[in-house]
Design a protein around this motif. Sequence first.
Motif, PDB file in Angstrom:
ATOM      1  N   TRP A 194      39.570   5.566  90.409  1.00  0.00           N
ATOM      2  CA  TRP A 194      40.585   5.516  89.342  1.00  0.00           C
ATOM      3  C   TRP A 194      39.986   4.900  88.070  1.00  0.00           C
ATOM      4  O   TRP A 194      40.147   5.443  86.976  1.00  0.00           O
ATOM      5  CB  TRP A 194      41.786   4.675  89.850  1.00  0.00           C
ATOM      6  N   ALA A 195      39.304   3.783  88.256  1.00  0.00           N
ATOM      7  CA  ALA A 195      38.749   3.086  87.099  1.00  0.00           C
ATOM      8  C   ALA A 195      37.719   3.964  86.383  1.00  0.00           C
ATOM      9  O   ALA A 195      37.652   4.002  85.155  1.00  0.00           O
ATOM     10  CB  ALA A 195      38.088   1.786  87.547  1.00  0.00           C
ATOM     11  N   ARG A 196      36.973   4.725  87.161  1.00  0.00           N
ATOM     12  CA  ARG A 196      35.958   5.588  86.571  1.00  0.00           C
ATOM     13  C   ARG A 196      36.615   6.631  85.665  1.00  0.00           C
ATOM     14  O   ARG A 196      36.150   6.915  84.562  1.00  0.00           O
ATOM     15  CB  ARG A 196      35.167   6.271  87.692  1.00  0.00           C
ATOM     16  N   GLN A 197      37.765   7.160  86.177  1.00  0.00           N
ATOM     17  CA  GLN A 197      38.490   8.150  85.394  1.00  0.00           C
ATOM     18  C   GLN A 197      39.025   7.540  84.103  1.00  0.00           C
ATOM     19  O   GLN A 197      38.905   8.137  83.023  1.00  0.00           O
ATOM     20  CB  GLN A 197      39.659   8.684  86.202  1.00  0.00           C
ATOM     21  N   LEU A 198      39.557   6.321  84.253  1.00  0.00           N
ATOM     22  CA  LEU A 198      40.155   5.641  83.114  1.00  0.00           C
ATOM     23  C   LEU A 198      39.106   5.447  82.008  1.00  0.00           C
ATOM     24  O   LEU A 198      39.349   5.784  80.844  1.00  0.00           O
ATOM     25  CB  LEU A 198      40.701   4.275  83.548  1.00  0.00           C
ATOM     26  N   ILE A 199      37.965   4.932  82.418  1.00  0.00           N
ATOM     27  CA  ILE A 199      36.917   4.665  81.426  1.00  0.00           C
ATOM     28  C   ILE A 199      36.460   5.970  80.777  1.00  0.00           C
ATOM     29  O   ILE A 199      36.268   6.058  79.560  1.00  0.00           O
ATOM     30  CB  ILE A 199      35.708   3.960  82.099  1.00  0.00           C
ATOM     31  N   ALA A 200      36.322   7.015  81.623  1.00  0.00           N
ATOM     32  CA  ALA A 200      35.885   8.308  81.089  1.00  0.00           C
ATOM     33  C   ALA A 200      36.866   8.801  80.036  1.00  0.00           C
ATOM     34  O   ALA A 200      36.455   9.257  78.959  1.00  0.00           O
ATOM     35  CB  ALA A 200      35.750   9.317  82.222  1.00  0.00           C
ATOM     36  N   SER A 201      38.176   8.699  80.347  1.00  0.00           N
ATOM     37  CA  SER A 201      39.139   9.192  79.359  1.00  0.00           C
ATOM     38  C   SER A 201      39.139   8.304  78.127  1.00  0.00           C
ATOM     39  O   SER A 201      39.330   8.806  77.013  1.00  0.00           O
ATOM     40  CB  SER A 201      40.557   9.321  79.930  1.00  0.00           C
ATOM     41  N   ALA A 202      38.961   6.994  78.319  1.00  0.00           N
ATOM     42  CA  ALA A 202      38.904   6.120  77.138  1.00  0.00           C
ATOM     43  C   ALA A 202      37.739   6.524  76.250  1.00  0.00           C
ATOM     44  O   ALA A 202      37.852   6.527  75.025  1.00  0.00           O
ATOM     45  CB  ALA A 202      38.759   4.662  77.572  1.00  0.00           C
ATOM     46  N   LEU A 203      36.637   6.906  76.880  1.00  0.00           N
ATOM     47  CA  LEU A 203      35.459   7.255  76.088  1.00  0.00           C
ATOM     48  C   LEU A 203      35.668   8.550  75.315  1.00  0.00           C
ATOM     49  O   LEU A 203      35.229   8.669  74.179  1.00  0.00           O
ATOM     50  CB  LEU A 203      34.227   7.384  77.009  1.00  0.00           C
ATOM     51  N   ASP A 204      36.318   9.551  75.953  1.00  0.00           N
ATOM     52  CA  ASP A 204      36.494  10.802  75.195  1.00  0.00           C
ATOM     53  C   ASP A 204      37.897  10.862  74.553  1.00  0.00           C
ATOM     54  O   ASP A 204      38.347  11.948  74.181  1.00  0.00           O
ATOM     55  CB  ASP A 204      36.175  12.036  76.061  1.00  0.00           C
ATOM     56  N   ARG A 205      38.559   9.714  74.435  1.00  0.00           N
ATOM     57  CA  ARG A 205      39.835   9.569  73.723  1.00  0.00           C
ATOM     58  C   ARG A 205      40.915  10.475  74.278  1.00  0.00           C
ATOM     59  O   ARG A 205      41.723  11.029  73.542  1.00  0.00           O
ATOM     60  CB  ARG A 205      39.632   9.856  72.235  1.00  0.00           C
ATOM     61  N   SER A 206      40.934  10.670  75.578  1.00  0.00           N
ATOM     62  CA  SER A 206      42.012  11.457  76.169  1.00  0.00           C
ATOM     63  C   SER A 206      42.910  10.563  77.006  1.00  0.00           C
ATOM     64  O   SER A 206      43.720  11.028  77.797  1.00  0.00           O
ATOM     65  CB  SER A 206      41.427  12.596  77.023  1.00  0.00           C
ATOM     66  N   LEU A 207      42.782   9.260  76.823  1.00  0.00           N
ATOM     67  CA  LEU A 207      43.582   8.311  77.600  1.00  0.00           C
ATOM     68  C   LEU A 207      45.046   8.373  77.106  1.00  0.00           C
ATOM     69  O   LEU A 207      45.301   8.269  75.912  1.00  0.00           O
ATOM     70  CB  LEU A 207      43.016   6.897  77.392  1.00  0.00           C
ATOM     71  N   ALA A 208      45.935   8.599  78.078  1.00  0.00           N
ATOM     72  CA  ALA A 208      47.370   8.662  77.712  1.00  0.00           C
ATOM     73  C   ALA A 208      47.939   7.256  77.738  1.00  0.00           C
ATOM     74  O   ALA A 208      48.121   6.671  78.811  1.00  0.00           O
ATOM     75  CB  ALA A 208      48.111   9.567  78.683  1.00  0.00           C
ATOM     76  N   CYS A 209      48.212   6.706  76.563  1.00  0.00           N
ATOM     77  CA  CYS A 209      48.751   5.351  76.467  1.00  0.00           C
ATOM     78  C   CYS A 209      50.261   5.403  76.328  1.00  0.00           C
ATOM     79  O   CYS A 209      50.821   6.420  75.913  1.00  0.00           O
ATOM     80  CB  CYS A 209      48.136   4.652  75.252  1.00  0.00           C
ATOM     81  N   PRO A 210      50.912   4.311  76.668  1.00  0.00           N
ATOM     82  CA  PRO A 210      52.365   4.266  76.498  1.00  0.00           C
ATOM     83  C   PRO A 210      52.746   4.550  75.031  1.00  0.00           C
ATOM     84  O   PRO A 210      53.727   5.256  74.771  1.00  0.00           O
ATOM     85  CB  PRO A 210      52.723   2.828  76.864  1.00  0.00           C
ATOM     86  N   GLY A 211      51.988   4.076  74.130  1.00  0.00           N
ATOM     87  CA  GLY A 211      52.286   4.276  72.717  1.00  0.00           C
ATOM     88  C   GLY A 211      52.020   5.704  72.247  1.00  0.00           C
ATOM     89  O   GLY A 211      52.377   6.051  71.139  1.00  0.00           O
ATOM     90  N   GLY A 212      51.406   6.512  73.094  1.00  0.00           N
ATOM     91  CA  GLY A 212      51.121   7.907  72.732  1.00  0.00           C
ATOM     92  C   GLY A 212      49.644   8.107  72.446  1.00  0.00           C
ATOM     93  O   GLY A 212      48.886   8.456  73.348  1.00  0.00           O
ATOM     94  N   ALA A 213      49.220   7.854  71.210  1.00  0.00           N
ATOM     95  CA  ALA A 213      47.843   8.152  70.827  1.00  0.00           C
ATOM     96  C   ALA A 213      46.862   7.218  71.512  1.00  0.00           C
ATOM     97  O   ALA A 213      47.163   6.028  71.709  1.00  0.00           O
ATOM     98  CB  ALA A 213      47.683   8.030  69.317  1.00  0.00           C
ATOM     99  N   ALA A 214      45.719   7.755  71.898  1.00  0.00           N
ATOM    100  CA  ALA A 214      44.675   6.916  72.494  1.00  0.00           C
ATOM    101  C   ALA A 214      44.005   6.097  71.396  1.00  0.00           C
ATOM    102  O   ALA A 214      43.803   6.605  70.302  1.00  0.00           O
ATOM    103  CB  ALA A 214      43.640   7.791  73.177  1.00  0.00           C
ATOM    104  N   PRO A 215      43.655   4.852  71.688  1.00  0.00           N
ATOM    105  CA  PRO A 215      43.057   4.018  70.651  1.00  0.00           C
ATOM    106  C   PRO A 215      41.607   4.414  70.388  1.00  0.00           C
ATOM    107  O   PRO A 215      40.929   4.924  71.288  1.00  0.00           O
ATOM    108  CB  PRO A 215      43.137   2.611  71.244  1.00  0.00           C
ATOM    109  N   LEU A 216      41.182   4.159  69.163  1.00  0.00           N
ATOM    110  CA  LEU A 216      39.782   4.409  68.796  1.00  0.00           C
ATOM    111  C   LEU A 216      38.941   3.236  69.302  1.00  0.00           C
ATOM    112  O   LEU A 216      39.266   2.087  69.033  1.00  0.00           O
ATOM    113  CB  LEU A 216      39.698   4.510  67.266  1.00  0.00           C
ATOM    114  N   LEU A 217      37.859   3.533  70.043  1.00  0.00           N
ATOM    115  CA  LEU A 217      37.027   2.437  70.560  1.00  0.00           C
ATOM    116  C   LEU A 217      36.123   1.901  69.452  1.00  0.00           C
ATOM    117  O   LEU A 217      35.554   2.685  68.688  1.00  0.00           O
ATOM    118  CB  LEU A 217      36.136   2.951  71.693  1.00  0.00           C
ATOM    119  N   SER A 218      36.000   0.612  69.387  1.00  0.00           N
ATOM    120  CA  SER A 218      35.039   0.044  68.439  1.00  0.00           C
ATOM    121  C   SER A 218      33.627   0.355  68.945  1.00  0.00           C
ATOM    122  O   SER A 218      33.438   0.644  70.140  1.00  0.00           O
ATOM    123  CB  SER A 218      35.215  -1.460  68.322  1.00  0.00           C
ATOM    124  N   LEU A 219      32.677   0.315  68.050  1.00  0.00           N
ATOM    125  CA  LEU A 219      31.299   0.659  68.424  1.00  0.00           C
ATOM    126  C   LEU A 219      30.807  -0.196  69.573  1.00  0.00           C
ATOM    127  O   LEU A 219      30.184   0.283  70.533  1.00  0.00           O
ATOM    128  CB  LEU A 219      30.372   0.451  67.231  1.00  0.00           C
TER     129      LEU A 219
END
Lengths: 511, 230, 351
Positions: A61-86
Amino acid sequence: MIRPLLLCLVVLCAVLRAQPATALDRDAVVASACGPATAAAEAGRMIIDGVAQASADDLVWARQLIASALDRSLACPGGAAPLLSLRNRAAFETIAAELTLLAAPDPTARAGALKSLGRRPELVPAGVLDRAAAQEQDTALKAALAEFAALADLGSPDLARRGRAVARVADTPSTRAATQLAALTNDPAYRADAGFRATVDDAITRVGRGLMIGRVLATLYNGASFASILFMSAVGLAVIFGLMGVINLAQGEFIMIGAYGTWLVQQGLHAAAPGLAVWYLPIAVIPVFLATAGIGVLLEVGLVRHLYRRPLMSLLATWAVSLFLVNLVRVVFGTQNLQFDTPFYVQGGIAVIGDFIITWNRLFAIGFAALSLAGTWALLRHTPFGLSVRATTQNREMAACIGIATRQVDMLAFGLGSGLAGLAGLALSPLYNVNPQMGTNFVVDSFMVVVLGGVAALEGTVLAALGIGQLNVLVEPFYGAVAAKVIVLLLTIMFLQWRPEGLFALQGRRR
Amino acid sequence: MIAIDVAGLNVRFGAFRAITDLSLTIDYGEVHAIIGPNGAGKTTLLDVISGLTRPVSGRVTLDGARELTRLSDTAIARAGVRRKFQKPSVFMALSVGENLEIGGLGDASLIDETARLIGLADQLQRPAGTLSHGQKQWLEIGMVLAARPRVLMLDEPVAGLTDGETDLTAELIATLRGPDRAIVVVEHDMDFVERIADRVTVLHEGRTLFEGAMADARQDRQVIDVYLGR
Amino acid sequence: MTRLFAAVVAVLAAVAALIAVAPELLSPYLVNSAGQLAAFALLAVSLDLIWGYAGILSLGHGLYFAIGGYVVAMHLLKHGLAVTGRVPDFMQFMGWSEFPFYWAGFESFPYAAGLTVVLTLAMSGLFGFVSFRSRVGGVYFSIITQALVYVAMLLMFRNDTGFGGNNGMTGFSVIFGRDMADPFVSRMLAIGSIVILIAALLLCRRLVTSRVGRLVVACRDDEARLRSLGYGTLRLKLGIWCLSAVLAAVAGFLYVPQVGIINPRLLSPDVSLEIAVWVAIGGRGALSGAVIGAILVNGVKFWLSARAPELWPFILSGLVVLVVMAFPNGLLDLGRLRPRALKFLRPARGT
């Protein structure tokens, strides 16, 4: 009786402990990941800290989460996925690789992850490595993990542990180990702690020595494999030259035909007996030898035999044959490199020391040449045919007078020489490009082997092949392949000033 | 007077000792024959004197002054030590006259006289390759002679010749003899040797077995055992 | 023999005169081909001198041919730059703005011509000296010359040597200040090549019929005999070897401006071997034979290269085998066949 039971118990305990330990608070992680930059960094920390106790399910699960965070496809409660800082992106990429190492089903993916982590081993938490080492099944990966753990330990805050790691790293010298150790000399601990400094210095020396030995061995090994091909091509030239005073300029083309014959056997097996196709190299030995030897006999009977009193003309004639063969092969097969299968027995190798690997393909060539040498030696020294060859080489008229069929000896020797060149083609097919022009790459060096080695003894050919092979390989990395050829040629000419008849000359009165 | 002085000569080919501790002298004015079984070292001795083979040790001096073992074959020939080879070697593609001209180092004045001496005066234009075996042998002697050598070495001059040709060769050698010239002949034909030689040296396995007159050699027990037979 | 030589010289002179007097009778292609063939013929003569007369087979005469070729190419490029401001292609390709130092002086034609001779003498002299001194001869010598030209080819294939690398040098625009596209220039080049060929033939003829020529033949037939007669064969062989190399370099010097390009493929061992084939086909040991062989073989090659170039290697190898097996003296044997054929006929006629 007791021990297996105990073992079962331990395993059971481990499983029971692992199962309920759902240390990862998934909701909290998601919340953090969707938060601002500081919170996202916290999410990463939470995952990593939990790795040791997390269930296999959690890891996936965590692997999936990180992967989606990296390609900005993470579904957040607020809607849009956050932009990762460098900075977070870099951290997440490391975490993604760590999780891949732990949770990817595919061993190549895990190996890839380990490799990408290898750039900064000290950043990988000990928990991740311990868990990976505990659950890894693949033997190669297990070994790589152990080496990796040692490297990671180099960055450990515990000096004793670091010292042990340093020593362990030095046990398997490699370029990477040398870099890692060199980096340690900039570490504050290196300056502060005399004992640690001594350990590191000692390790650097050991790794340096190992690398040096490895380099020397690798050069010798590559040289030996090149020399093997040269020997197999030159021994035929030398025997024929000694016997008839004829240099066969088509010898390179016999190598080429040998390689093409090997390829034909491979293709034939693919068509007729796919199950055996993987063994095409050993299967091709006899047909390739017979085919090239047969062509050699034809060449001797049809052409060379009529010219042995005019050796310069025989150069022209055999060159014409080589021109014919190259162009024939070009017309029939085309000019492109042939594609050879690489069966398992000529793939990979064993790492020995430093960066030196005994690769199977080169070992194949060396072994092949050694067998040919043994065979040729036995043939020349211990058979009636060999005796006839030696007698005719030394005094053709006398040999003829005592009833040796010198013509037949010539023919068979020519066949033998051609056959050995054909086998050289077989032996080099897993190593070098195979195309119609390949003969030229070897033939000039083979000539130099004959000139250097002389024609009186097999030892001369062996020594000269080794010398020229080694010299080529030695010079090449420093000054390039062309310089290697230049130096070989110049040394040969210089050598002839000293011994015009080669290393081993027939002793006796001239004239 | 001594022309060639060979002292303590040793020649080896690998492990094979071709000549062992050989010493002999060749005098001006004499015809000195060197005989012995095959492998005795006769031709090797000529090779050393003419600079084709370098000895392991020992000295070869010309006129008591010039050390020949350090000179090249060309320099030795230029010093007046010349040789006819065992296998007749004339320049097949050139005419008889051209062969003699080359033999005379370009001095054309001696061509005619030499040609008369070897009986080829009327054949000067003929290509040497078309000569008979005996004529080739004579032509080669003529080439060697054309530069008027002080030391003349003939390796098997009558091998393969008819009896008549052998007689002519013996006469030729007799006319070549002179107080300023030393002649060395290596030959297997004993009657021929007896006819021409003042002195013979019998070699056996690279050593001197006998030295003296041919008639005495024929009586010598050892020579009979190893070479002449009973 | 002598009549054949005279006939060959006469035909060559006639062709040169024809180009000079009535150029409209010949197409520019033919004129250019004639000039190139003359250069090849000179190359063949140079090899025949060393192989046919001295019995030393060089399988690397392309090396000396290429020295002449490269030097003249460098001269033409520098000259072109001076006249038209055109920067050589390889300089642009390598991104160089300045010539390497060894290109200095090549604007001057006398310098280039002199350098060709000096460089050739240095190369051939050094190689000849070490080889002949250690009595390397026969097949050994041949394969070492082959190795030498092969190594030279590998060297010239490198792009960083400053000689144009694998693309070689081309784009010659001006020669002696005149546009090279001018048909007059191409006629002059052809005539110049033929005249130099004739001069070389006469020179070689003089040489081989002289006393030195007889010594060279004697050395070929039995070197040991000649040495034991008191001749230093090293000087003799070295002299003829160097002369042969210089003639080959002159041939390259004439050839490259006419063909308009030089690249390392000229140094391929196959090219050098082909020279020996021309000589073998024409007839070794006869200067006229070398000329005839070079012109015939290359004439066929030119003709075929427009029609079926892929056939050429097969024809060439067939020709070599035929000549080597059936006509050891090349086409000269064919000339000798005729009287024998007539002898066959005579008894049939009942004479």
